[in-house]
Write a protein that holds these residues in place. Sequence first.
Motif, PDB file in Angstrom:
ATOM      1  N   SER A 203      29.797  21.991  42.227  1.00 24.35           N
ATOM      2  CA  SER A 203      31.072  23.219  42.274  1.00 24.35           C
ATOM      3  C   SER A 203      30.581  24.368  41.882  1.00 24.35           C
ATOM      4  N   ALA A 204      30.865  25.440  42.470  1.00 22.26           N
ATOM      5  CA  ALA A 204      30.504  26.966  42.151  1.00 22.26           C
ATOM      6  C   ALA A 204      31.903  27.527  42.306  1.00 22.26           C
ATOM      7  N   ASP A 205      32.077  28.682  41.471  1.00 20.10           N
ATOM      8  CA  ASP A 205      33.252  29.540  41.464  1.00 20.10           C
ATOM      9  C   ASP A 205      33.334  30.529  42.492  1.00 20.10           C
ATOM     10  N   ILE A 206      33.642  30.141  43.938  1.00 21.11           N
ATOM     11  CA  ILE A 206      33.649  30.874  44.847  1.00 21.11           C
ATOM     12  C   ILE A 206      34.604  32.154  44.783  1.00 21.11           C
ATOM     13  N   THR A 207      35.520  32.093  43.896  1.00 25.44           N
ATOM     14  CA  THR A 207      36.690  33.003  43.872  1.00 25.44           C
ATOM     15  C   THR A 207      36.260  34.160  42.962  1.00 25.44           C
ATOM     16  N   GLY A 208      35.148  33.850  42.046  1.00 29.45           N
ATOM     17  CA  GLY A 208      34.841  35.017  41.213  1.00 29.45           C
ATOM     18  C   GLY A 208      33.084  35.377  41.626  1.00 29.45           C
ATOM     19  N   ASN A 209      32.365  34.862  40.508  1.00 28.46           N
ATOM     20  CA  ASN A 209      30.875  35.289  40.821  1.00 28.46           C
ATOM     21  C   ASN A 209      29.939  34.204  41.349  1.00 28.46           C
ATOM     22  N   TRP A 210      30.565  33.069  42.073  1.00 26.32           N
ATOM     23  CA  TRP A 210      29.524  32.026  42.707  1.00 26.32           C
ATOM     24  C   TRP A 210      28.715  31.298  41.594  1.00 26.32           C
ATOM     25  N   MET A 211      29.037  31.409  40.181  1.00 30.34           N
ATOM     26  CA  MET A 211      28.223  30.800  39.266  1.00 30.34           C
ATOM     27  C   MET A 211      28.601  29.229  39.365  1.00 30.34           C
ATOM     28  N   PRO A 212      27.839  28.377  39.073  1.00 25.49           N
ATOM     29  CA  PRO A 212      28.050  26.803  39.005  1.00 25.49           C
ATOM     30  C   PRO A 212      28.901  26.644  37.972  1.00 25.49           C
ATOM     31  N   ARG A 213      30.074  25.633  38.247  1.00 26.40           N
ATOM     32  CA  ARG A 213      30.769  25.073  37.163  1.00 26.40           C
ATOM     33  C   ARG A 213      30.201  23.781  36.855  1.00 26.40           C
ATOM     34  N   TRP A 214      29.225  23.764  35.929  1.00 29.74           N
ATOM     35  CA  TRP A 214      28.587  22.714  35.586  1.00 29.74           C
ATOM     36  C   TRP A 214      29.284  21.533  35.197  1.00 29.74           C
ATOM     37  N   GLU A 215      30.568  21.804  34.632  1.00 25.25           N
ATOM     38  CA  GLU A 215      31.341  20.664  33.936  1.00 25.25           C
ATOM     39  C   GLU A 215      31.870  19.712  35.160  1.00 25.25           C
ATOM     40  N   ARG A 216      32.094  20.382  36.464  1.00 20.14           N
ATOM     41  CA  ARG A 216      32.407  19.605  37.513  1.00 20.14           C
ATOM     42  C   ARG A 216      31.428  18.759  38.110  1.00 20.14           C
ATOM     43  N   PHE A 217      30.422  18.946  38.012  1.00 16.73           N
ATOM     44  CA  PHE A 217      29.252  18.217  38.838  1.00 16.73           C
ATOM     45  C   PHE A 217      29.282  16.869  38.457  1.00 16.73           C
ATOM     46  N   ALA A 218      29.163  15.995  39.489  1.00 23.61           N
ATOM     47  CA  ALA A 218      29.255  14.452  39.194  1.00 23.61           C
ATOM     48  C   ALA A 218      30.703  13.943  38.616  1.00 23.61           C
ATOM     49  N   SER A 219      31.534  14.613  38.817  1.00 22.14           N
ATOM     50  CA  SER A 219      33.047  14.144  38.037  1.00 22.14           C
ATOM     51  C   SER A 219      33.835  13.654  38.820  1.00 22.14           C
ATOM     52  N   ASP A 220      34.712  12.709  38.365  1.00 23.56           N
ATOM     53  CA  ASP A 220      35.812  12.327  39.257  1.00 23.56           C
ATOM     54  C   ASP A 220      37.131  13.234  39.311  1.00 23.56           C
ATOM     55  N   PHE A 221      38.095  12.697  39.763  1.00 24.23           N
ATOM     56  CA  PHE A 221      39.351  13.671  39.947  1.00 24.23           C
ATOM     57  C   PHE A 221      40.257  13.459  38.560  1.00 24.23           C
ATOM     58  N   HIS A 222      40.548  14.408  37.845  1.00 23.74           N
ATOM     59  CA  HIS A 222      41.405  14.389  36.714  1.00 23.74           C
ATOM     60  C   HIS A 222      42.126  15.301  36.296  1.00 23.74           C
TER      61      HIS A 222
END
Length: 222
Positions: A203-222
Amino acid sequence: MKRWFRNNRGFLVFVLVFGLFRTAVADWNPIPSGSMRPTVLEGDLVLVNRLAYDLKLPLSNVILHRTGEPLRGDIVTFASPKDGTRLIKRLVAVPGDVVEMRNEELIINGRTAHYQPLQQLTETVAANVALPALRLQESGALPPHRVQWLAGVNARSSFGPITIPPGQYMMLGDNRDDSADSRYFGLVPRNLLIGRAVGVIASADITGNWMPRWERFASDFH
């Protein structure tokens, strides 16, 4: 040309097999919009199980064998019945269900969903446009999951009741007031279902600065 094919046939076979794998077994979808907020975010790369429901002839919508049944609450990728655009929504009603919505509240087979408020915030819905938002836990009529309601949006918050015919499914976005879904383009036939989304790869914040959202990597839906 023949020599080029001979020298690169191993690579060409890999590309062919990889392409068939993506069209028939598993795929990944980049998410361009916020229609599934807060469950799926813009910039998420979602893993899709293409064998969850059907084995299809590669590069087609021809069903060769049914492998499973779509269930209420599944997050599904499918081709829009309106224009073929690939979409991702939550499956809320299956064949035989009677579904309606009254002032945002979903009712399936006479059972009204329960809504537990979780968070109030402000959501940016367009350039320089921000609206008050309420996030809630929706349960009862569907397996528990989060949804979002937006204030001041002229969305179709009431409809039905509708009886879902055989071979058709109703899809709604979790971001209920900012989602083009079955309320607008109609029900989705089974042959247009692509697969069940199973989690977020990256995941990357495409609405902002394109920084990776590390907490969402390899995550399920919650």
